[in-house]
Design a protein around this motif. Structure first.
Motif, mmCIF file in Angstrom:
data_model
loop_
_atom_site.group_PDB
_atom_site.id
_atom_site.type_symbol
_atom_site.label_atom_id
_atom_site.label_comp_id
_atom_site.label_asym_id
_atom_site.label_seq_id
_atom_site.Cartn_x
_atom_site.Cartn_y
_atom_site.Cartn_z
ATOM 1 N N ILE A 10 127.588 89.213 27.913
ATOM 2 C CA ILE A 10 127.620 90.677 28.067
ATOM 3 C C ILE A 10 127.222 91.092 29.488
ATOM 4 C CG2 ILE A 10 126.657 92.880 27.296
ATOM 5 C CD1 ILE A 10 126.380 91.756 24.514
ATOM 6 N N ASP A 11 125.928 90.992 29.815
ATOM 7 C CA ASP A 11 125.437 91.494 31.100
ATOM 8 C C ASP A 11 125.959 90.651 32.258
ATOM 9 O OD1 ASP A 11 123.569 93.694 30.231
ATOM 10 O OD2 ASP A 11 122.770 92.020 29.072
ATOM 11 N N GLY A 12 126.572 91.325 33.206
ATOM 12 C CA GLY A 12 127.147 90.623 34.342
ATOM 13 C C GLY A 12 128.531 90.087 34.064
ATOM 14 N N ALA A 226 133.414 81.208 35.125
ATOM 15 C CA ALA A 226 132.253 81.871 35.719
ATOM 16 C C ALA A 226 132.695 83.132 36.438
ATOM 17 C CB ALA A 226 131.550 80.938 36.702
ATOM 18 N N MET A 227 131.888 84.173 36.305
ATOM 19 C CA MET A 227 132.176 85.417 36.997
ATOM 20 C C MET A 227 131.928 85.271 38.497
ATOM 21 S SD MET A 227 133.144 87.171 34.460
ATOM 22 C CE MET A 227 133.368 88.763 35.292
ATOM 23 N N GLY A 228 132.624 86.083 39.280
ATOM 24 C CA GLY A 228 132.442 86.029 40.731
ATOM 25 C C GLY A 228 131.054 86.424 41.175
ATOM 26 N N ASN A 229 130.323 87.177 40.321
ATOM 27 C CA ASN A 229 128.963 87.589 40.646
ATOM 28 C C ASN A 229 127.921 86.572 40.191
ATOM 29 O OD1 ASN A 229 130.341 89.399 38.400
ATOM 30 N ND2 ASN A 229 128.311 88.835 37.616
ATOM 31 N N ASP A 243 136.995 86.849 39.455
ATOM 32 C CA ASP A 243 136.481 87.958 40.267
ATOM 33 C C ASP A 243 135.170 88.477 39.655
ATOM 34 O OD1 ASP A 243 136.307 89.972 42.177
ATOM 35 O OD2 ASP A 243 138.408 90.581 41.940
ATOM 36 N N ARG A 244 134.547 89.387 40.320
ATOM 37 C CA ARG A 244 133.301 89.970 39.853
ATOM 38 C C ARG A 244 133.538 90.848 38.616
ATOM 39 N NH1 ARG A 244 129.161 89.706 43.479
ATOM 40 N NH2 ARG A 244 128.194 91.546 42.545
ATOM 41 N N ALA A 245 132.462 91.075 37.870
ATOM 42 C CA ALA A 245 132.579 91.873 36.643
ATOM 43 C C ALA A 245 133.140 93.255 36.923
ATOM 44 C CB ALA A 245 131.208 91.981 35.971
#
Length: 260
Positions: A10-12, A226-229, A243-245
Motif C-alpha cells: 500500500i504505502d509507497g 520494485a517501485m521507483g521510489n 516508475d515512482r508511485a
C-alpha cells in the motif's frame, strides 16, 4: 509465465502523500477483468487498511507484515504476540518513557496520548482514531490479542529491543518509529496461505512493493516489481524496477509486462 495472482503493497506503492494514486482503481479493475486473484500485502493494521480495501474493492489482505491474513472474511493466518511478550514490551517502553500504539484485529490503542511531536508521523500514514486503554485491560486480554506495537523510539534503541525482546521482529519504518511483532512474521507467509487456498504456486504470483518488508515477497513470488521510489537495496532484490508511485508506477509496470 502464466501469472494468476497479484499482491500489492500500500504505502509507497498504491498510496503516496496520504492519497491513493489516481490509477489505483483502474489497476484493480483491469486485474479483475483479466481474472487475477488480487490481494493487498501491508504492514498496516486491519483498521488502517479497511478504507483502502473498500475503495478498491479488494477482499483479500495480509496485515501487520504477515501477522494476520484474511481472505474474503476467513482468517488464513493469525500470529499475535504472546501475552508475555506484550508484557515485556509494556515494561521496556515504560522504562524508557517511549510512547506506543497497540493493534488488535479491530482496534488501535494507546495507554496515553501520543505526544504532539509524533503527530505528523501519524498524519502522514493516515492513522485511524486511537482509543485510550489501560495496562490492566491489555494484560488481561480484555482488549483482544495484540498483533503489533508501534513504538516511538530513535534508531539507537533498535538493538535494545532486539536484545531484550528477542521473540519480536523489529522493523523500522520511520527514523522515530518501529514496529514490533511476532518473530517469524513475513508478508510472504500470509501470502502463501492465500496461494494455497487458491491452488496457485508462488511461481505464478506477482508482488509489487517499495519497502524492506517486501523483500521476503520478492524472494518468494515468481515476479517481483520494485517501485521507483524504493531504496537501492529493495530494488536489488526485485526482478523489475518501475516508475515512482506518484507517476503511476504500478500501472506502467503491469502494462509494460503485458499483464493487463
Amino acid at each position: 509465465m502464466d501469472y494468476q495472482a497479484v499482491f500489492m503493497d500500500i504505502d509507497g506503492t498504491l498510496v503516496t502523500e496520504r492519497q491513493l494514486v489516481s490509477s489505483a482503481r483502474e489497476v484493480v479493475q483491469r486485474l479483475n477483468d483479466r481474472g487475477y486473484k488480487v490481494a493487498l500485502c501491508t504492514g498496516r493494521s486491519t483498521v488502517h487498511t479497511n478504507g483502502v480495501q473498500k475503495h478498491l474493492g479488494i477482499e483479500n489482505a495480509v496485515y501487520f507484515n504477515g501477522g494476520l491474513a484474511v481472505a474474503h472474511g476467513d482468517v488464513t493466518l493469525s500470529m499475535p504476540l504472546e501475552p508475555s511478550t506484550v508484557e515485556n514490551i509494556l515494561k521496556l517502553t515504560s522504562d524508557h518513557r517511549q510512547p506506543l500504539i497497540l493493534h488488535t484485529r479491530n482496534r488501535t490503542l494507546s495507554l496515553e496520548e501520543i505526544p504532539v511531536e509524533y503527530q505528523p508521523i501519524l498524519e502522514s500514514y493516515q492513522f485511524p482514531p486511537i482509543e485510550r486503554t489501560t495496562i490492566d485491560a491489555v494484560l488481561s486480554g480484555t482488549v483482544g490479542q495484540i498483533y503489533q506495537a508501534n513504538v516511538f523510539a530513535t534508531r539507537d534503541f533498535d538493538h535494545v529491543f532486539s536484545e531484550h525482546i528477542p521473540e519480536c521482529l523489529v522493523y523500522r519504518w520511520n527514523r522515530n518509529a518501529i514496529d514490533l511483532q511476532r518473530l517469524g512474521c513475513d508478508k510472504s507467509i500470509g501470502a502463501q496461505t492465500f496461494l494455497h487456498r487458491w491452488n496457485i504456486p508462488p511461481a505464478q504470483a506477482v508482488h509489487i512493493g517499495d519497502g524492506g518488508n517486501d523483500i521476503g515477497m520478492f524472494r518468494t513470488m515468481g515476479l517481483s516489481i520494485a517501485m521507483g521510489n524504493a531504496s537501492d537495496d529493495v530494488k536489488a532484490n526485485a526482478n523489475v524496477v518501475t516508475d515512482r508511485a506518484e507517476n503511476d508506477g504500478v500501472l506502467k509496470a503491469l502494462e509494460n509486462l503485458q499483464l493487463i
